[in-house]
Scaffold this motif. Structure first.
Motif, PDB file in Angstrom:
ATOM      1  N   ASN A 153     -13.792  82.239 -44.046  1.00 15.04           N
ATOM      2  CA  ASN A 153     -14.690  82.347 -45.194  1.00 15.04           C
ATOM      3  C   ASN A 153     -13.974  82.806 -46.461  1.00 15.04           C
ATOM      4  O   ASN A 153     -14.603  83.290 -47.394  1.00 15.04           O
ATOM      5  N   ASP A 154     -12.660  82.669 -46.458  1.00 13.34           N
ATOM      6  CA  ASP A 154     -11.855  83.068 -47.614  1.00 13.34           C
ATOM      7  C   ASP A 154     -12.070  84.542 -47.940  1.00 13.34           C
ATOM      8  O   ASP A 154     -12.221  84.919 -49.096  1.00 13.34           O
TER       9      ASP A 154
ATOM     10  N   PRO B 211     -15.937  74.012 -46.343  1.00 20.65           N
ATOM     11  CA  PRO B 211     -14.590  73.565 -45.993  1.00 20.65           C
ATOM     12  C   PRO B 211     -13.489  74.119 -46.897  1.00 20.65           C
ATOM     13  O   PRO B 211     -12.381  74.370 -46.431  1.00 20.65           O
ATOM     14  N   THR B 212     -13.794  74.336 -48.169  1.00 18.32           N
ATOM     15  CA  THR B 212     -12.718  74.836 -49.035  1.00 18.32           C
ATOM     16  C   THR B 212     -12.369  76.271 -48.638  1.00 18.32           C
ATOM     17  O   THR B 212     -11.209  76.676 -48.699  1.00 18.32           O
ATOM     18  N   ALA B 213     -13.370  77.011 -48.193  1.00 19.48           N
ATOM     19  CA  ALA B 213     -13.115  78.392 -47.766  1.00 19.48           C
ATOM     20  C   ALA B 213     -12.291  78.409 -46.483  1.00 19.48           C
ATOM     21  O   ALA B 213     -11.419  79.265 -46.306  1.00 19.48           O
TER      22      ALA B 213
ATOM     23  N   ILE C 166     -10.095  76.170 -45.640  1.00 19.18           N
ATOM     24  CA  ILE C 166      -8.725  75.866 -46.077  1.00 19.18           C
ATOM     25  C   ILE C 166      -8.088  77.104 -46.712  1.00 19.18           C
ATOM     26  O   ILE C 166      -6.938  77.443 -46.430  1.00 19.18           O
ATOM     27  N   ASN C 167      -8.834  77.781 -47.571  1.00 19.98           N
ATOM     28  CA  ASN C 167      -8.284  78.969 -48.226  1.00 19.98           C
ATOM     29  C   ASN C 167      -7.913  80.041 -47.213  1.00 19.98           C
ATOM     30  O   ASN C 167      -6.890  80.714 -47.355  1.00 19.98           O
TER      31      ASN C 167
ATOM     32  N   PHE D 108      -9.823  66.214 -51.285  1.00 22.06           N
ATOM     33  CA  PHE D 108      -9.859  67.428 -50.463  1.00 22.06           C
ATOM     34  C   PHE D 108      -8.638  67.476 -49.539  1.00 22.06           C
ATOM     35  O   PHE D 108      -7.955  68.494 -49.432  1.00 22.06           O
TER      36      PHE D 108
ATOM     37  N   THR E 263      -5.408  68.121 -51.440  1.00 24.36           N
ATOM     38  CA  THR E 263      -5.251  69.482 -51.970  1.00 24.36           C
ATOM     39  C   THR E 263      -4.526  70.382 -50.974  1.00 24.36           C
ATOM     40  O   THR E 263      -3.978  71.411 -51.344  1.00 24.36           O
TER      41      THR E 263
ATOM     42  N   LYS F   7      -2.118  74.138 -50.648  1.00 25.73           N
ATOM     43  CA  LYS F   7      -2.748  75.203 -49.880  1.00 25.73           C
ATOM     44  C   LYS F   7      -2.001  75.534 -48.599  1.00 25.73           C
ATOM     45  O   LYS F   7      -2.545  76.195 -47.722  1.00 25.73           O
TER      46      LYS F   7
ATOM     47  N   LEU G  48     -15.015  67.726 -56.712  1.00 25.37           N
ATOM     48  CA  LEU G  48     -15.487  68.736 -55.753  1.00 25.37           C
ATOM     49  C   LEU G  48     -15.903  69.967 -56.551  1.00 25.37           C
ATOM     50  O   LEU G  48     -15.161  70.463 -57.382  1.00 25.37           O
TER      51      LEU G  48
ATOM     52  N   ASP H 119     -11.201  78.410 -55.506  1.00 21.76           N
ATOM     53  CA  ASP H 119     -11.200  76.975 -55.214  1.00 21.76           C
ATOM     54  C   ASP H 119     -10.594  76.149 -56.348  1.00 21.76           C
ATOM     55  O   ASP H 119     -10.766  74.933 -56.400  1.00 21.76           O
TER      56      ASP H 119
ATOM     57  N   PHE I  20      -8.819  72.860 -55.611  1.00 25.40           N
ATOM     58  CA  PHE I  20      -9.711  71.745 -55.258  1.00 25.40           C
ATOM     59  C   PHE I  20     -10.350  71.165 -56.509  1.00 25.40           C
ATOM     60  O   PHE I  20     -10.479  69.959 -56.647  1.00 25.40           O
TER      61      PHE I  20
END
Lengths: 806, 304
Positions: free
Chosen positions: A616-617, A698-700, A702-703, A740, A743, A747, B22, B120, B123
């Motif tokens: 959850n970053d 999803p970005t969290a 990845i982070n 995504f 990126t 990351k 995004l 973010d 992204f």
């Protein structure tokens, strides 16, 4: 036909036929074939007293000369591993007892079942007495220290395939094979044999290589004859011509180098197949297919011998045929790797050794071929780097959108630095490829078994730490955290708890290395494979098998299961007990012992669940998970493999989170954990967050993963994400998804793989497998038909967080 | 600058429908329209809301034991909550160990929010995305949105504001200084239809749309089409004509297909939804609407 980006301009590729053979292969029936076992038994009886490498070579040659061969109907790529399509050969030399014990069980399994005839059962029973007590497994069992057995009983260590099968895990130097042929390799061995002052080991090895290559060429010629015979009775003109062409090609195939694109692809398949007749490991992989076949393609294309369409047809036939191969595993291993996986990874795209970008026509055609073949093998992976064309990622994204889990994507900006942490120069590191699931190796330069040595159940180690080393389930205690017997232990500070974790991990890691060593030493004898060895750099030069130190490089990694569960649990204890002090260690421990049952347990579980979770970053927990990785990484430099000092560069350990489906059965052995996980539930998959823990999208994820030491995970890092189909619908969403993926290079995301299926479909497929026979899912670094998985693994896949953000 | 607090329900990351690329969409709590079809009913009132999930309930009765006025009764199907009588529902919810109650809406400072959002950045940058303030009516918390947008822009992050436009112009104008793109909802052109659907008059809304166009701020106009509510063809045409007159600042018109996905939330909130039996919009009708928009030279997209 729904293509990704390809537009056929002629009829050179017969798509109707491809549909037909694809469907046939989807409905393949797993069986067991005793032929190989019988032949090797006979040869071993006749060669008692000879060097093992020679005996194995003679056995392989005899198998190739006498086994049943057939040409799969309609196929352009041919060659068979056993007497029938998708029949698994038997390798009694590695282990036999479990096969005999499970003969009546194969058909009854809840996943990965095999149909087996009474005749086959009898034939396997008939050879049992010869092998019983003499196999690799027997030797391992004899040499394994008692303490290891106890650690296995606790559920901390799991021996995996290395204790009862061949090594596999190899990417041959296809460039080399294609340039000199099997005949050429035999010639090289003959030249070496003429040298003076050779050691006996070298002489035996060279002789074995010559024997085995002679057998291989004989096997190829048998197909030339068979094709000609079949052509005689063939009424379909097109097929008749194809068979005659095949007959011509196979008459002299691989006596020297490949002469055409077709020969090259056919040879790549044969090399793969032959390794899987020689030995029964898995993860025999193809490496950078688009790189080493490109010159053959380009030459044939430029001279008008083939078209792009024909190339697509050949590649697709090749892909489909890799699904005709099979392997049997004992039931307890099947739980670790459901879905008949062979993990034959095939990689496209990415940087060339000189640093330029390597994407070419074949890279795209492989994606198209997978789009047509839609079968679990090969395990298709795409590498990308800064200069990779966006169109390749977009094509990959389109394929991912189809929902059968391929390709997985690897980021060079992370993978190359990770490989550089080993003693590799930059050019070599740039040539990495995925082997098996997500493990990484340098094609043609690595020995057997880069990863998947002994499995360490991190979740269990943590449970033991909380119990002073005492296992509540078995009552076994191998380490006493506070020096006293029994499960009572008090940790006054987080630091004390952390130190206890490190102590316990080091203890069990040591045992795991001991286990690796026992298995490796035994495989030196039992996996003395002349064929596979001769395909890896330096083996011929040194006159050594891989297990004796023939490979240029040698690195191994174990499989570590549950780092996120451990990190989340540590974070919960740190926050709730030591910082916020809203729970005492005793209260927490009591609830864990009771699996959070009772109202008080529910209260505590709720607090545990609300504690920070990886994915959850959230820096608080993410860096604790990173600490868990560090605690393992810092142990590695002290340990060496059996080959150390015998030739290869390296011979050390690296880390990988490739853990196939083992996170499910490993969870069975672990009691409730402070992250709120109930006893017996799955651990986390690879480096992914715990099931359902990632709630921020999803970005969290990845982070969070980007905070792990990914660029030191030279054995490969596994991240598995699931998106709902709606999130990728339409061109615009697809573009956003491709962005995504890309990126990841900013990351530090080593690898990512995706399932694009909604829970509803999966649940329905579990209830009604007959309606979803071709539903393929990404399991853990590989793909499998959903219907072939055992129910617990199906549930874990359903539970994996669905990232539906719209 | 003082660190203003805002009331938000969540930050939805990997959001693909609230502007280009995004995005992370910040859902703000509180709205001054009462659209009968509202898909986010938990974001209407300007205070945290408590949702109750019967399927998670273990019927332990802990919530009922503290509920005033006997307002919670444990039944076989879970708890029956009399929301009017349950004056201490927050306290009741806290009793639950099984997460059957969920509070939606929490306070966050501008700096806390921005710190989360800029994580973010890679992204956003790679996909041409950014942050969208939505809701509820984001602009109601104008001081918060203004400061957050300003801080985001200082960090070179693209900021969009999703608004229904019923905001005094001087306030809206000040926010827009830090907004790159406005997602502007037009629910109806005729004021009677508008009032019937949303409970408010639309004259300020339409005026604000024109003013945004005048200051040449990029806009995406969003039209939700709800059968039997605002699907009168002549009004749809009038909306398009109005949009057309706004000129080239309108990059695109999104036709939002009415759906009932949010209706489960009414049950969780113990609220009634008037449109529960209303049909969803047919694809044919939506396609026709799209065709009309396109025939007027507007870039018209279904979904968005």
């Amino acid at each position: 036909m729904d293509f990704l980006s390809f537009i056929p301009e002629n009829n050179d590729c017969d798509f109707d036929r491809l549909m037909r053979v694809q469907q046939k292969m989807t409905a393949r029936i797993p069986t067991i074939c005793p032929e190989r076992a019988e032949i090797i038994t006979q040869v071993f009886k006749n060669t008692e007293g000879e060097p093992i490498v020679i005996r194995r070579a003679k056995a392989m040659a005899e198998i190739l000369k006498t086994m049943t061969i057939y040409i799969e109907e309609d196929m352009l790529i041919i060659g068979n591993q056993a007497s029938k399509n998708f029949a698994a050969p038997v390798f009694p030399e590695y282990s036999i007892d479990w096969i005999v014990e499970e003969l009546d069980e194969f058909e009854k399994r809840s996943g990965d079942s095999f149909s087996i005839s009474e005749d086959t059962k009898d034939r396997i029973k008939a050879i049992w007495s010869y092998w019983h007590g003499k196999t690799h497994q027997d030797e391992v069992n004899m040499n394994l220290p008692e303490i290891n057995r106890l650690a296995e009983k606790q559920g901390v260590l799991h021996r995996g395939g290395i204790s009862m099968s061949g090594d596999g895990h190899i990417i041959p130097n296809h460039d080399f094979v294609l340039s000199v042929g099997y005949g050429g390799i035999a010639e090289i061995a003959k030249e070496y044999l003429k040298k003076d002052n050779l050691k006996k080991e070298q002489i035996d090895f060279y002789k074995a290589v010559i024997i085995v290559m002679e057998g291989v060429l004989a096997y190829i010629k048998r197909f030339s004859i068979l094709a000609k015979e079949e052509a005689k009775c063939q009424t379909n003109r097109k097929r008749k011509e194809e068979l005659l062409y095949i007959s011509d090609v196979f008459a002299h195939l691989m006596e020297g180098g490949a002469k055409s694109f077709y020969e090259a692809v056919q040879t790549v398949y044969l090399t793969h197949l032959l390794m899987m007749i020689e030995s029964n490991g898995h993860s025999f992989s193809f490496g950078r297919f688009d790189q080493y076949v490109y010159s053959y393609y380009k030459k044939d294309l430029d001279t008008g011998i083939i078209s792009k369409e024909k190339a697509l047809e050949i590649i697709t036939h090749f892909f489909i045929m890799t699904n005709s191969l099979n392997k049997i595993r004992p039931w307890n291993h099947t739980q670790y790797s459901g879905g008949y996986p062979l993990y034959s990874n095939l990689m496209v795209g990415g940087m060339k050794p000189d640093g330029t970008e390597g994407t070419n026509d074949i890279s795209y055609l492989c994606l198209e071929a997978m789009n047509i073949s839609r079968l679990p093998e090969p395990n298709l992976s795409v590498r990308f780097c800064k200069n990779t064309p966006h169109s390749l990622i977009l094509s990959a994204a389109k394929l991912i959108r189809k929902g059968f889990g391929m390709p997985s994507v690897f980021c060079d900006e992370v993978g190359i630095p990770a490989m550089m942490t080993l003693d590799l120069d930059l050019e070599t590191a740039r040539d990495y490829a995925s082997m098996g699931c997500v493990e990484t190796a340098i094609p043609g330069k690595w020995g057997h078994r880069a990863t998947g040595m002994t499995y360490i159940n991190f979740g269990k180690v943590f449970e033991l730490v909380l119990n002073n080393g005492f296992d509540p389930a078995t009552g076994i205690q191998l380490i006493k955290m506070n020096g006293n017997e029994g499960s009572e232990v008090e940790y006054e500070t987080y630091e004390e708890l952390w130190q206890a974790w490190k102590t316990a991990l080091k203890f069990y890691f040591g045992l795991a290395v001991d286990c690796d060593m026992v298995c490796d030493k035994s495989l030196k004898y039992h996996d003395a494979d002349a064929f596979a060895s001769s395909l890896i750099d330096c083996s011929l030069e040194r006159g050594k098998t891989l297990k004796n130190g023939g490979a240029k490089y040698d690195y191994v990694s174990q499989s570590n299961i549950g780092p996120s569960v451990v990190g989340d649990s540590l974070a919960a204890v740190k926050k709730l007990v030591f910082e916020d002090k809203i729970l005492t260690m005793k209260e927490l421990k009591k609830s864990l012992d009771e699996n959070f049952e009772s109202e008080e347990g529910a209260r505590i579980r709720q607090l545990c669940k609300k504690a920070p979770k990886f994915g959850n970053d959230d820096d608080y927990v993410d860096y604790i998970v990173a600490d868990v990785y560090e605690s393992y990484l810092e142990l590695l430099p002290e340990y060496k493999t059996d080959r150390y000092g015998h030739g290869p560069i390296g011979c050390g350990y690296t880390m990988s989170t490739s853990n196939i489906t083992s996170y499910v059965p490993n969870g069975f052995d672990v009691g409730a954990t402070p992250d709120g996980r109930l006893a017996g539930k799955p651990l986390n998959e690879g480096a992914s967050p715990c099931l359902g823990a990632d709630k921020e999208g999803p970005t969290a994820v990845i982070n969070s993963v980007s905070k792990l030491p990914n660029d030191r995970m030279a054995g490969g890092q596994l991240l598995n994400m699931r998106f709902s189909p709606g999130a990728l619908e339409g061109d615009e969403n697809l573009e956003k998804f491709a962005n995504f993926i890309e990126t990841a290079k900013y990351k530090k995301i080593f690898h990512n793989q995706f399932n694009i299926i909604d829970s509803k479909t999966l649940k329905d497929a579990k209830e009604h497998p007959e309606d979803h026979q071709d539903l393929m899912v990404r399991v853990a670094g590989y793909c499998a038909l959903f219907s072939t998985l055992m129910p617990e693994a199906q549930d874990a896949i359903i539970a994996r967080t669905e990232l539906d953000w719209n | 600058m003082s660190d203003v607090k805002g009331l938000i329900s969540k930050i939805q990351k990997y959001s693909t429908k609230d502007g280009p690329g995004l995005r992370s969409t910040v859902f703000m709590v509180g709205c001054n329209l009462k659209c009968v079809w509202c898909a986010n009913p938990e974001l209407i009132d300007s205070e945290p809301q408590i949702l109750y999930y019967a399927e998670r309930c273990k019927k332990c009765g802990r919530c009922a034991s503290v509920a005033e006025n006997n307002s919670i009764i444990v039944t076989e199907k879970g708890c029956r909550i009399d929301r009017k009588q349950c004056v201490n529902i927050e306290e009741c919810a806290k009793q639950c160990f099984y997460d059957a109650y969920e509070t939606v809406g929490y306070q966050i400072t501008v700096h806390e929010l921005v710190e989360k959002l800029i994580r973010d950045e890679a992204f956003f940058e790679h996909s041409g995305g950014g942050v969208t303030f939505s809701g509820g009516e984001a602009a109601l918390q104008y001081a918060f949105v203004l400061q957050a947008a300003q801080l985001l822009q200082q960090n070179r992050i693209h900021v969009a504001l999703d608004t229904a436009g019923l905001i005094p112009w001087d306030r809206l104008y000040r926010i827009l200084e830090y907004i790159d793109l406005v997602l502007f909802d037009i629910k109806a052109f005729d004021s009677k239809i508008h009032k019937n659907c949303t409970g408010v008059d639309n004259s300020i809304i339409l005026e604000n749309a024109q003013k945004i166009a005048e200051i040449e701020k990029s806009m995406i106009v969003r039209m939700v089409i709800v059968p039997n509510m605002n699907d009168q063809m002549d009004d749809i045409c009038a909306r398009f004509e109005f949009i057309k007159k706004l000129g080239s600042v309108v990059q695109q018109v999104d036709i939002l297909k009415y759906h009932k996905l949010g209706y489960g939330k009414y049950i969780l909130l113990g609220k009634h939804n008037r449109l529960i039996d209303n049909p969803e919009c047919s694809l044919e009708f939506i396609s026709e609407v799209k065709r009309i928009g396109e025939s007027m030279g507007l870039i018209t997209v279904i979904g968005g």
